[in-house]
Structure formats: structure tokens, C-alpha cells
Design an enzyme around this catalytic site. Structure first.
Site, short mmCIF file in Angstrom:
data_model
loop_
_atom_site.label_atom_id
_atom_site.label_comp_id
_atom_site.label_asym_id
_atom_site.label_seq_id
_atom_site.Cartn_x
_atom_site.Cartn_y
_atom_site.Cartn_z
N HIS A 229 -27.73 -10.78 35.47
CA HIS A 229 -28.01 -9.57 34.68
C HIS A 229 -29.39 -9.01 35.06
CE1 HIS A 229 -26.60 -7.45 30.80
NE2 HIS A 229 -27.43 -6.65 31.43
N GLU B 296 -21.50 -14.17 28.94
CA GLU B 296 -22.82 -14.48 29.46
C GLU B 296 -23.82 -14.87 28.38
OE1 GLU B 296 -25.45 -10.51 29.86
OE2 GLU B 296 -23.68 -10.49 31.15
N ARG C 266 -21.08 -3.99 31.89
CA ARG C 266 -20.90 -4.95 30.81
C ARG C 266 -19.79 -5.93 31.18
NH1 ARG C 266 -25.16 -3.76 29.61
NH2 ARG C 266 -26.04 -2.97 27.65
#
Length: 508
Positions: free
Chosen positions: A472, A440, A411
Site C-alpha cells: 500500500h 490487508e 482498494r
């Protein structure tokens, strides 16, 4: 004064002069101090309130086992001219219980209170008043119904017709839809509906991410399907609840952007995909390490320009014999530890819960400070919790071994980005591999190639030749996507079959 407040009310002002005059006679003005409770959740409602000044706050406690002592969450603030409790006393007896607690907000409030029994007596004695209550409430209902219908597009209206024809249709709105989501979910939903089950799923897709502004799009849906950057805060969840949504189906493992307590408060169930492919994430972390360490991006770019020379800018190091730290030894972290073992590295690990499996493969549990001091490579594999936010920060930088390589596939919020940028400039970090980024949500899963990125820290990371960043995608393998789709549909099916809350296999 009560008459003036009624005349300024959004819909109580619609009553006739004679009705308002009689209403004023039974209302009593109360100057409430801050925190005064007018109506308590689950207690009988025997009065309605009309606010003259100040604020009333509606709060509700989470429901379910383990939440008995949780603090209530705020669900609404009512200002001057707002009325509350009127629909209860107008149409019910005094034993009707309250959905939420209503108390005076900061600085107190001046409130006019009308007793339910006296109001019903007033209507009983004057049939015209009873007829007027029905007329005004019908008008308000029609107006609110039109507003709700206006949020639905023609396709959704057709879906309502289909749902009426077939009560076994379970409707799901999928937020933050990118191409891979639709390409994989649509055929799976079709296959689900063709397998002969009584339940039929209907899944619609929107590219919008969930937030307080887009929650209304879910009107008429039974469930919403969310991803990592959807914001399911208390405000958005309250709107979803009002729209009739009862299930939050996460198509991911993480849920740090979901207010779980608010879900419980509004009686909503929430599920997730707990482990779609831990191997995919662990393997991607290794790919980032080797790309950073062996300068793969720079070397590839150079070769594509027909430059086959070597110099110190491409120089890496052996991972064999180096000390590697893994922060977080959950399922993904344990798989990563196995891979690192194959390199012949010294393995130091940190987690509040120690794993016998990791110890069995030679991993040594140490303090965070020992990780900072000794490790040549550090992997972040922890969930994002209040206790883990900004694990990498300015105070940590002086403790780190100079030239350490940092890898994060977990994360973005585990790293204070400003500290990371500072550490890269000062040489504390020899390299960094990131599949996630603290901010993000504004950028990932979107094409920004034709627009200017305004986040200066992101620009700094993208411009650094010691940083490799991926969008991601650590989870993004064929096996993981198949698991995400199948588990999400299974979660939805379990809910539709009658399972609720903690009884759902993948409940949060």
C-alpha cells in the site's frame, strides 16, 4: 417484583430500603411489544425506565442536511437491571428533551415505568430522599470518573494540566502511527505552533489502530487522526463521542472503514485529504504493470545471482498497440489515461460519470463486459463502494481475455481474492500487480517477517511468480506526504477555528 428489579440494578440498588419502598409505589409495570417506543428522540422526557426482562434499544438519527430520511443507527442495547432516563427526571423538569429514541427490542420487554413528576414530588416531600439521590449520584459519578482517569496515561494527565492552563490547546490523538507518520507530523506541528497563531496543536501518537477496544485511548482529546486501516464503525465512534472527540481527521482520501452516518449521528465532523498526489498513485500503477509484464523482479533476482541468461520466463509484451482498460476515471484514473496514451495503446474506459478530458485523449467509454472481453491490461481505479465491491469475481473470470494483466492500486475489496487466486492458477490472469489487498488490515503497515501469515489467500499470492505486491505504498512520495501533513493540519485548524460539518473545506 419491582423491588426485586431495583435490588438487581447496578446502581439503583445503592438506595436505602425506605427509598426503594417509596420508589416501588410510583412505578407501573408495562409489558411492551417489540418496537414499542417509550421515549422518542427530541421529545420531552417525563419518565424513567427500569428493565425487568428483554432488551431496550437506543437509536439516533443522523443530523445535518441530506440526512433527514436516513434510517436511525443503533447506539446502545440495555438489558435487565439497566435503568434509563433517571438522571433526566431526577435533575430536570419534564421539558428536557431526549437525546435518542428508546424502544423495545426483539421479542418485546417487561419494563417498570416511573413518572418524573411523581418522583420529584416524592423527593420534595421527603428531604432525606433528596439528599440520598445526591449521595448516590455523586458516588456513581466518582466511580465513572475514576474509570475514565484510569484510561489516561501520566503523559495525558500532564496534557490535561497544560490544556487547563491554555484553553487554546487543541489535542489530537494519531492512531496507527508508523515511523513515517511521526517523522513527518511532529516537525510540522512544531512549525505550526511557532508561527504565532493563537491556536496550539498538541498531537500524540499511538501504534494501535482504532477500533471499539482502542477508542477509549482518545479520552480527553478533541480530535483523532486516522488512516486507511483504522476501523471507525458505529461502536468505536460512539465511544469516541463519549470521550469528547468531535473531529475525525482522516490523513488519507479513502473513508470506506468510517461509518459516516454514525459520525453525523453523534454530531462529529469528519475531514479527509481528498487528493494528496494522484500522480504518485497513477505512476505506481504503471510501475506495477511494467514490473509484471517485463518480469523485473525475477530478472533482477537472477542477475544478482550472476545469472545473465535469457529464457521464456522473462518474456514480456509491447504495451504499444495493446488494448488497455481503465475502470474508474476520477482524477487518478484520468492521469493514468494520459500516461497510457503515451504508450500508444488503445484505451477503453468505464465509469458511471464520463469525462470529456478522457474522451478528448481518445478514450472510449464502454460497458464492463466490453472491458472484460477486449482488454489485455485492466487497471482498477474505482473507490470501494457497495456497488463496486468484488468487481472482479468468479462470474467475471470466464468473460476475461485469457492472459490479461490486472493492476489494482485503489482498494483491495474491489477484488474477490479467492477468484483472483483461482484465475491465476487457471491462467486467466497472465499476471497481477497489487498495492492493496482485500484483508490487508491485519497485515499491511506491520512487520510479519518473523511470524507465520495465517491468511491462505495472501500466502498464495505471495508465492506466485506472476504476482508483484507492494505494501500500500502507491501514495508514498515526498510530495504526497507533504500534502497529507499540510492538508490534515489545515483541516484540524479549520475545525478549531469554528468551522463544522459541511462547512469544512474537506468535509465528508
Amino acid at each position: 417484583m419491582a423491588k426485586a428489579v431495583i435490588e438487581n440494578s447496578l446502581w439503583m440498588s445503592k438506595f436505602s430500603e425506605s427509598f426503594q419502598d417509596d420508589l416501588v409505589k410510583l412505578m407501573v409495570r408495562f409489558d411492551a411489544p417489540e418496537g414499542h417506543v417509550f421515549i422518542k428522540e427530541s421529545d420531552p422526557i417525563n419518565a424513567f425506565l427500569l428493565i425487568e426482562s428483554g432488551i431496550l434499544i437506543r437509536t439516533k438519527r443522523p443530523v445535518g442536511k441530506g440526512h433527514e430520511d436516513d434510517e436511525p443507527i443503533e447506539i446502545e442495547r440495555l438489558g435487565p437491571g439497566r435503568a434509563t432516563g433517571f438522571l433526566h427526571v431526577a435533575g430536570c423538569q419534564d421539558h428536557e428533551v431526549a437525546y435518542a429514541t428508546i424502544a423495545a427490542g426483539e421479542g418485546g420487554a417487561k419494563v417498570w415505568v416511573g413518572a418524573g413528576g411523581q418522583f420529584r414530588k416524592m423527593c420534595d416531600e421527603n428531604p432525606k430522599h433528596s439528599a440520598e439521590v445526591i449521595k448516590v449520584l455523586s458516588l456513581v459519578l466518582r466511580q465513572n470518573t475514576k474509570i475514565l482517569r484510569a484510561t489516561l496515561d501520566p503523559h495525558s494527565i500532564q496534557s490535561d494540566i497544560l490544556a487547563i492552563q491554555n484553553k487554546n490547546v487543541f489535542k489530537v490523538l494519531c492512531y496507527d502511527t508508523t515511523s513515517w507518520v511521526k517523522e513527518n507530523f511532529e516537525p510540522s506541528v512544531t512549525s505550526f505552533n511557532e508561527n504565532g497563531k493563537d491556536l496550539k496543536l498538541e498531537m500524540d501518537f499511538t501504534q494501535d489502530r482504532l477500533d471499539a477496544k482502542t477508542a477509549k485511548f482518545a479520552a480527553s482529546y478533541d480530535a483523532v487522526c486516522l488512516f486507511v486501516n483504522d476501523t471507525a464503525d458505529a461502536v468505536a465512534l460512539r465511544i469516541l463521542s463519549m470521550c469528547g472527540v468531535k473531529l475525525i481527521a482522516m490523513r488519507c482520501a479513502g473513508f470506506d472503514r468510517v461509518d459516516v452516518k454514525a459520525c453525523k449521528t453523534f454530531g462529529m465532523s469528519i475531514t479527509r485529504v481528498p487528493a494528496y498526489s494522484p500522480y504518485a498513485v497513477a505512476e505506481h500503477a504503471i510501475a506495477l504493470l511494467m514490473s509484471v509484464n517485463r518480469r523485473i523482479t525475477a530478472a533482477s533476482a537472477r542477475v544478482k545471482m550472476s545469472d545473465f541468461t535469457l529464457d521464456s520466463s522473462l518474456l514480456g509484451m509491447d504495451i504499444h498497440g495493446k488494448t488497455v482498460g481503465v475502470m474508474g476515471t476520477g482524477k487518478i484514473g484520468r492521469i493514468l489515461c494520459r500516461i497510457i496514451n503515451g504508450f500508444g495503446a488503445n484505451l477503453l474506459v468505464y465509469d458511471v460519470f464520463e469525462s470529456d478530458e478522457v474522451k478528448g485523449m481518445g478514450g472510449k467509454y464502454v460497458s464492463q463486459d466490453e472491458i472484460w472481453k477486449n482488454c489485455d491490461v485492466i487497471f482498477l481505479m474505482m473507490p470501494l463502494l457497495p456497488a463496486t465491491k468484488h468487481t472482479i469475481n468468479e462470474k467475471v473470470l470466464p468473460k476475461l481475455k485469457k492472459g490479461v494483466i490486472l493492476i489494482n492500486t485503489s482498494r483491495g475489496g474491489l477484488i474477490d481474492t479467492a477468484a483472483l487466486v483461482s484465475g491465476l492458477r487457471s491462467g486467466v490472469f497472465g499476471g497481477c500487480g497489487l498495492d492493496v489487498f482485500e484483508n490487508e488490515g491485519d497485515y499491511f503497515f506491520r512487520d510479519w517477517s518473523g511470524e507465520a501469515i495465517e491468511d491462505n489467500e495472501l500466502v498464495s499470492l505471495l508465492g506466485s511468480n506472476r504476482v508483484i505486491m507492494t505494501p500500500h505504498q502507491a501514495f508514498f512520495t515526498r510530495e504526497a506526504i507533504d500534502n497529507i501533513v499540510s492538508t490534515t493540519l489545515e483541516n484540524i485548524s479549520n475545525y478549531a477555528s469554528g468551522l463544522r460539518g459541511d462547512n469544512l473545506p474537506n468535509a465528508i
